[in-house]
Design a protein around this motif. Structure first.
Motif, PDB file in Angstrom:
ATOM      1  N   TYR A 169     -24.783  49.332   2.546  1.00  0.00           N
ATOM      2  CA  TYR A 169     -23.995  50.115   3.506  1.00  0.00           C
ATOM      3  C   TYR A 169     -24.687  51.448   3.813  1.00  0.00           C
ATOM      4  N   ASP A 170     -25.346  52.015   2.788  1.00  0.00           N
ATOM      5  CA  ASP A 170     -26.051  53.285   2.977  1.00  0.00           C
ATOM      6  C   ASP A 170     -27.415  53.101   3.629  1.00  0.00           C
ATOM      7  N   GLY A 171     -27.800  51.839   3.907  1.00  0.00           N
ATOM      8  CA  GLY A 171     -29.043  51.584   4.620  1.00  0.00           C
ATOM      9  C   GLY A 171     -30.221  51.184   3.763  1.00  0.00           C
ATOM     10  N   ALA A 172     -30.014  50.956   2.474  1.00  0.00           N
ATOM     11  CA  ALA A 172     -31.107  50.576   1.591  1.00  0.00           C
ATOM     12  C   ALA A 172     -31.540  49.139   1.850  1.00  0.00           C
ATOM     13  N   THR A 173     -32.825  48.859   1.634  1.00  0.00           N
ATOM     14  CA  THR A 173     -33.341  47.504   1.768  1.00  0.00           C
ATOM     15  C   THR A 173     -33.252  46.788   0.423  1.00  0.00           C
ATOM     16  N   VAL A 174     -33.449  45.477   0.458  1.00  0.00           N
ATOM     17  CA  VAL A 174     -33.451  44.698  -0.785  1.00  0.00           C
ATOM     18  C   VAL A 174     -34.532  45.220  -1.731  1.00  0.00           C
ATOM     19  N   ALA A 175     -35.708  45.528  -1.184  1.00  0.00           N
ATOM     20  CA  ALA A 175     -36.804  46.038  -2.013  1.00  0.00           C
ATOM     21  C   ALA A 175     -36.413  47.367  -2.666  1.00  0.00           C
ATOM     22  N   GLU A 176     -35.791  48.240  -1.926  1.00  0.00           N
ATOM     23  CA  GLU A 176     -35.381  49.545  -2.469  1.00  0.00           C
ATOM     24  C   GLU A 176     -34.309  49.379  -3.540  1.00  0.00           C
ATOM     25  N   ILE A 177     -33.385  48.453  -3.322  1.00  0.00           N
ATOM     26  CA  ILE A 177     -32.330  48.213  -4.312  1.00  0.00           C
ATOM     27  C   ILE A 177     -32.940  47.649  -5.602  1.00  0.00           C
ATOM     28  N   ALA A 178     -33.894  46.711  -5.447  1.00  0.00           N
ATOM     29  CA  ALA A 178     -34.550  46.134  -6.614  1.00  0.00           C
ATOM     30  C   ALA A 178     -35.281  47.217  -7.413  1.00  0.00           C
ATOM     31  N   ALA A 179     -35.986  48.107  -6.718  1.00  0.00           N
ATOM     32  CA  ALA A 179     -36.703  49.186  -7.395  1.00  0.00           C
ATOM     33  C   ALA A 179     -35.730  50.135  -8.095  1.00  0.00           C
ATOM     34  N   PHE A 181     -32.821  49.446  -9.407  1.00  0.00           N
ATOM     35  CA  PHE A 181     -32.234  48.845 -10.601  1.00  0.00           C
ATOM     36  C   PHE A 181     -33.282  48.298 -11.564  1.00  0.00           C
ATOM     37  N   GLY A 182     -34.565  48.310 -11.151  1.00  0.00           N
ATOM     38  CA  GLY A 182     -35.617  47.807 -12.017  1.00  0.00           C
ATOM     39  C   GLY A 182     -35.559  46.312 -12.219  1.00  0.00           C
ATOM     40  N   VAL A 183     -35.216  45.576 -11.150  1.00  0.00           N
ATOM     41  CA  VAL A 183     -35.121  44.113 -11.219  1.00  0.00           C
ATOM     42  C   VAL A 183     -35.961  43.512 -10.107  1.00  0.00           C
ATOM     43  N   ALA A 184     -36.145  42.189 -10.182  1.00  0.00           N
ATOM     44  CA  ALA A 184     -36.900  41.499  -9.140  1.00  0.00           C
ATOM     45  C   ALA A 184     -36.094  41.421  -7.848  1.00  0.00           C
ATOM     46  N   GLN A 185     -36.800  41.368  -6.717  1.00  0.00           N
ATOM     47  CA  GLN A 185     -36.114  41.253  -5.434  1.00  0.00           C
ATOM     48  C   GLN A 185     -35.305  39.963  -5.351  1.00  0.00           C
ATOM     49  N   THR A 186     -35.802  38.917  -6.025  1.00  0.00           N
ATOM     50  CA  THR A 186     -35.049  37.656  -6.001  1.00  0.00           C
ATOM     51  C   THR A 186     -33.675  37.822  -6.654  1.00  0.00           C
ATOM     52  N   THR A 187     -33.597  38.686  -7.660  1.00  0.00           N
ATOM     53  CA  THR A 187     -32.305  38.953  -8.308  1.00  0.00           C
ATOM     54  C   THR A 187     -31.345  39.610  -7.325  1.00  0.00           C
ATOM     55  N   VAL A 188     -31.848  40.571  -6.573  1.00  0.00           N
ATOM     56  CA  VAL A 188     -31.011  41.263  -5.593  1.00  0.00           C
ATOM     57  C   VAL A 188     -30.600  40.297  -4.487  1.00  0.00           C
ATOM     58  N   ARG A 189     -31.517  39.442  -4.064  1.00  0.00           N
ATOM     59  CA  ARG A 189     -31.171  38.479  -3.012  1.00  0.00           C
ATOM     60  C   ARG A 189     -30.072  37.530  -3.484  1.00  0.00           C
ATOM     61  N   THR A 190     -30.128  37.146  -4.758  1.00  0.00           N
ATOM     62  CA  THR A 190     -29.071  36.299  -5.311  1.00  0.00           C
ATOM     63  C   THR A 190     -27.735  37.032  -5.282  1.00  0.00           C
ATOM     64  N   GLN A 191     -27.758  38.325  -5.614  1.00  0.00           N
ATOM     65  CA  GLN A 191     -26.521  39.116  -5.571  1.00  0.00           C
ATOM     66  C   GLN A 191     -26.018  39.262  -4.138  1.00  0.00           C
ATOM     67  N   VAL A 192     -26.940  39.423  -3.200  1.00  0.00           N
ATOM     68  CA  VAL A 192     -26.538  39.531  -1.789  1.00  0.00           C
ATOM     69  C   VAL A 192     -25.892  38.225  -1.327  1.00  0.00           C
ATOM     70  N   LYS A 193     -26.475  37.096  -1.729  1.00  0.00           N
ATOM     71  CA  LYS A 193     -25.886  35.809  -1.358  1.00  0.00           C
ATOM     72  C   LYS A 193     -24.469  35.676  -1.905  1.00  0.00           C
ATOM     73  N   ALA A 194     -24.260  36.163  -3.138  1.00  0.00           N
ATOM     74  CA  ALA A 194     -22.923  36.109  -3.726  1.00  0.00           C
ATOM     75  C   ALA A 194     -21.945  36.980  -2.935  1.00  0.00           C
ATOM     76  N   ILE A 195     -22.424  38.135  -2.474  1.00  0.00           N
ATOM     77  CA  ILE A 195     -21.586  39.033  -1.675  1.00  0.00           C
ATOM     78  C   ILE A 195     -21.208  38.351  -0.353  1.00  0.00           C
TER      79      ILE A 195
END
Length: 220
Positions: A169-179, A181-195
């Motif tokens: 909502y604040d405009g962050a990208t998946v890559a920025e969110i992964a960085a 939280f210190g996790v892989a981008q695939t982890t964030v994409r999985t969370q986005v899919k759940a959302i």
């Protein structure tokens, strides 16, 4: 106008101090006595000082919390109230009318019309027909029900999913969110899919739009 020579006594509330000051000066220039002023988050009793016969509230209604404050204030003041708002005519007007406002006007309304509405309110006349009130309140109920559904969807998110959607909502990208939280981008994409699944939408943009409806009333 009948009673136009009677000096009108009005209480005023607004969500910003500058607005309060400007409205007080404007009403005073028209020969209207402002008996008390208060913010929209104030105790309703603060507006009864000086025995006003009507009440003017000015609010943008930009978020659900502010709307709740204004509705609570309208219910608690027990004065015939006129509301000025930047919100377009529709469900948010119905929310104020249901709470007890006798008239809702656009913030762009001219001073003569505002004064007339306040005098009508003080003399027991309502500014909308019963049919208008019924229609606007029905629009409010649809808006309220939609917000309740969106709130349930947001509350179904896990704590991390909630953090992810807030960052989206604040405009962050998946890559920025992964960085972050210190996790892989695939982890964030999985969370986005759940959302997306929980929000019942097909894209990040739609998820962000749904979260915006959770935070703020729609303006159209």
């Amino acid at each position: 106008m009948a009673g136009a020579t009677v000096r009108l006594k009005v209480a005023v509330s607004a969500d910003e101090t500058m607005t309060l000051d400007a409205v007080t000066v404007s009403l005073g220039d028209r020969g209207i006595t402002v008996t008390s002023t208060a913010s929209t988050g104030a105790d309703p009793q603060d507006l009864l000082v000086g025995d006003p016969s009507a009440w003017l509230v000015v609010a943008d209604l930009d978020d659900w919390g502010q709307l709740a404050h204004v509705r609570g204030l309208i219910r608690g003041v027990h004065l015939p109230g006129v509301a000025l708002t930047t919100a377009p005519r529709g469900g948010l007007w119905g929310a104020l009318l249901e709470a007890g406002a006798v008239e809702v006007l656009s913030a762009l309304t001219d001073s003569d019309t505002i004064e007339g509405a306040l005098r009508d309110a003080a003399e027991g006349r309502r500014g909308h027909t019963p049919a208008e009130v019924e229609g606007l309140v029905a629009q409010w109920h649809l808006l309220r029900d939609g917000r309740d559904r969106t709130r349930r969807l947001v509350h179904s998110l896990t704590a991390r999913e909630r953090e992810v959607v807030e960052l989206l909502y604040d405009g962050a990208t998946v890559a920025e969110i992964a960085a972050r939280f210190g996790v892989a981008q695939t982890t964030v994409r999985t969370q986005v899919k759940a959302i997306l699944r929980k929000f019942e939408v097909g894209s990040q943009l739609a998820a962000v739009a749904a979260y915006d409806r959770y935070l703020r009333p729609p303006r159209s």
